[in-house]
Design a protein around this motif. Structure first.
Motif, PDB file in Angstrom:
ATOM      1  N   ALA A 101      24.807  73.079  58.107  1.00  0.00           N
ATOM      2  CA  ALA A 101      25.171  72.770  59.493  1.00  0.00           C
ATOM      3  C   ALA A 101      25.457  74.046  60.277  1.00  0.00           C
ATOM      4  O   ALA A 101      25.013  74.192  61.424  1.00  0.00           O
ATOM      5  CB  ALA A 101      26.380  71.842  59.531  1.00  0.00           C
TER       6      ALA A 101
ATOM      7  N   LEU B 204      23.234  75.197  63.463  1.00  0.00           N
ATOM      8  CA  LEU B 204      23.834  75.429  64.783  1.00  0.00           C
ATOM      9  C   LEU B 204      23.528  76.833  65.298  1.00  0.00           C
ATOM     10  O   LEU B 204      23.307  77.028  66.496  1.00  0.00           O
ATOM     11  CB  LEU B 204      25.342  75.174  64.733  1.00  0.00           C
ATOM     12  CG  LEU B 204      25.743  73.704  64.583  1.00  0.00           C
ATOM     13  CD1 LEU B 204      27.218  73.573  64.265  1.00  0.00           C
ATOM     14  CD2 LEU B 204      25.393  72.921  65.831  1.00  0.00           C
TER      15      LEU B 204
ATOM     16  N   ILE C  53      19.955  69.180  68.703  1.00  0.00           N
ATOM     17  CA  ILE C  53      19.990  68.288  67.550  1.00  0.00           C
ATOM     18  C   ILE C  53      20.225  66.874  68.066  1.00  0.00           C
ATOM     19  O   ILE C  53      21.141  66.650  68.859  1.00  0.00           O
ATOM     20  CB  ILE C  53      21.124  68.693  66.582  1.00  0.00           C
ATOM     21  CG1 ILE C  53      20.944  70.138  66.120  1.00  0.00           C
ATOM     22  CG2 ILE C  53      21.179  67.740  65.392  1.00  0.00           C
ATOM     23  CD1 ILE C  53      22.156  70.709  65.413  1.00  0.00           C
TER      24      ILE C  53
ATOM     25  N   THR D 196      21.976  62.228  64.949  1.00  0.00           N
ATOM     26  CA  THR D 196      22.831  62.426  63.775  1.00  0.00           C
ATOM     27  C   THR D 196      23.664  61.172  63.565  1.00  0.00           C
ATOM     28  O   THR D 196      24.098  60.531  64.519  1.00  0.00           O
ATOM     29  CB  THR D 196      23.754  63.643  63.947  1.00  0.00           C
ATOM     30  OG1 THR D 196      24.551  63.465  65.119  1.00  0.00           O
ATOM     31  CG2 THR D 196      22.969  64.934  64.041  1.00  0.00           C
TER      32      THR D 196
ATOM     33  N   ASP E 284      26.574  63.560  60.971  1.00  0.00           N
ATOM     34  CA  ASP E 284      27.167  63.672  62.305  1.00  0.00           C
ATOM     35  C   ASP E 284      28.566  64.267  62.233  1.00  0.00           C
ATOM     36  O   ASP E 284      28.915  65.158  63.009  1.00  0.00           O
ATOM     37  CB  ASP E 284      27.202  62.295  62.974  1.00  0.00           C
ATOM     38  CG  ASP E 284      27.719  62.361  64.406  1.00  0.00           C
ATOM     39  OD1 ASP E 284      27.131  63.109  65.207  1.00  0.00           O
ATOM     40  OD2 ASP E 284      28.707  61.665  64.707  1.00  0.00           O
TER      41      ASP E 284
ATOM     42  N   ILE F 230      28.372  68.046  61.402  1.00  0.00           N
ATOM     43  CA  ILE F 230      27.929  68.812  62.582  1.00  0.00           C
ATOM     44  C   ILE F 230      29.094  68.987  63.560  1.00  0.00           C
ATOM     45  O   ILE F 230      29.327  70.082  64.078  1.00  0.00           O
ATOM     46  CB  ILE F 230      26.743  68.109  63.290  1.00  0.00           C
ATOM     47  CG1 ILE F 230      25.499  68.154  62.440  1.00  0.00           C
ATOM     48  CG2 ILE F 230      26.501  68.689  64.687  1.00  0.00           C
ATOM     49  CD1 ILE F 230      24.668  69.401  62.530  1.00  0.00           C
ATOM     50  N   LYS F 231      29.849  67.923  63.807  1.00  0.00           N
ATOM     51  CA  LYS F 231      30.982  68.004  64.746  1.00  0.00           C
ATOM     52  C   LYS F 231      32.068  68.939  64.230  1.00  0.00           C
ATOM     53  O   LYS F 231      32.629  69.731  64.992  1.00  0.00           O
ATOM     54  CB  LYS F 231      31.545  66.610  65.002  1.00  0.00           C
ATOM     55  CG  LYS F 231      30.648  65.769  65.878  1.00  0.00           C
ATOM     56  CD  LYS F 231      31.195  64.364  66.053  1.00  0.00           C
ATOM     57  CE  LYS F 231      30.254  63.535  66.921  1.00  0.00           C
ATOM     58  NZ  LYS F 231      30.613  62.134  66.959  1.00  0.00           N
TER      59      LYS F 231
ATOM     60  N   SER G  66      30.754  72.562  64.367  1.00  0.00           N
ATOM     61  CA  SER G  66      30.648  72.967  65.767  1.00  0.00           C
ATOM     62  C   SER G  66      32.020  73.297  66.339  1.00  0.00           C
ATOM     63  O   SER G  66      32.186  74.317  67.028  1.00  0.00           O
ATOM     64  CB  SER G  66      29.984  71.855  66.571  1.00  0.00           C
ATOM     65  OG  SER G  66      29.869  72.224  67.917  1.00  0.00           O
TER      66      SER G  66
END
Length: 112
Positions: free
Chosen positions: A51, A55, A65, A68, A73, A76-77, A80
């Motif tokens: 991830a 990013l 992206i 997700t 998902d 990724i959050k 991020s």
């Protein structure tokens, strides 16, 4: 012009390694760095390291992206959000304790 990259077809539903992001980066570069849509439909799991690399690739190439779900998902959050915070290195004295055997280790931990 946008290019759609189907991650499931390229890497499968379970992506565990940072190096796997290189396949996506290669496609983006072969597309003359055109904006790409990285479609995560059907991807069930990604590692934090993948991830993070994904990013970074998106940041450099202005790609996005989409689709997700579930764990992918969430990862990724989380990644991020952690990338948006600056890291603080604390400077200060560090006390080094030399322990020579298990008895000294036991004595050290018994003081807590």
């Amino acid at each position: 012009m946008e290019k759609n990259i189907k991650v499931l077809d390229l890497l499968g539903p379970d992506i565990r390694y940072r190096s796997n992001a290189g396949a996506i980066e290669k496609i983006i570069k072969e597309s003359d760095n055109a904006k790409c849509v990285i479609d995560m439909e059907g991807v069930e799991f990604i590692s934090r390291s993948f991830a993070d690399e994904l990013l970074e690739i998106c940041k450099k190439s202005f790609s996005v992206i989409v689709n997700t779900h579930g764990v992918a998902d969430t990862i990724i959050k989380i990644v991020s959000k952690s990338r948006s915070k600056s890291r603080v290195k604390h400077k200060g004295a560090v006390k080094v304790i030399k322990l020579h055997d298990m008895a000294s280790l036991d004595l050290y931990f018994s003081t807590f």
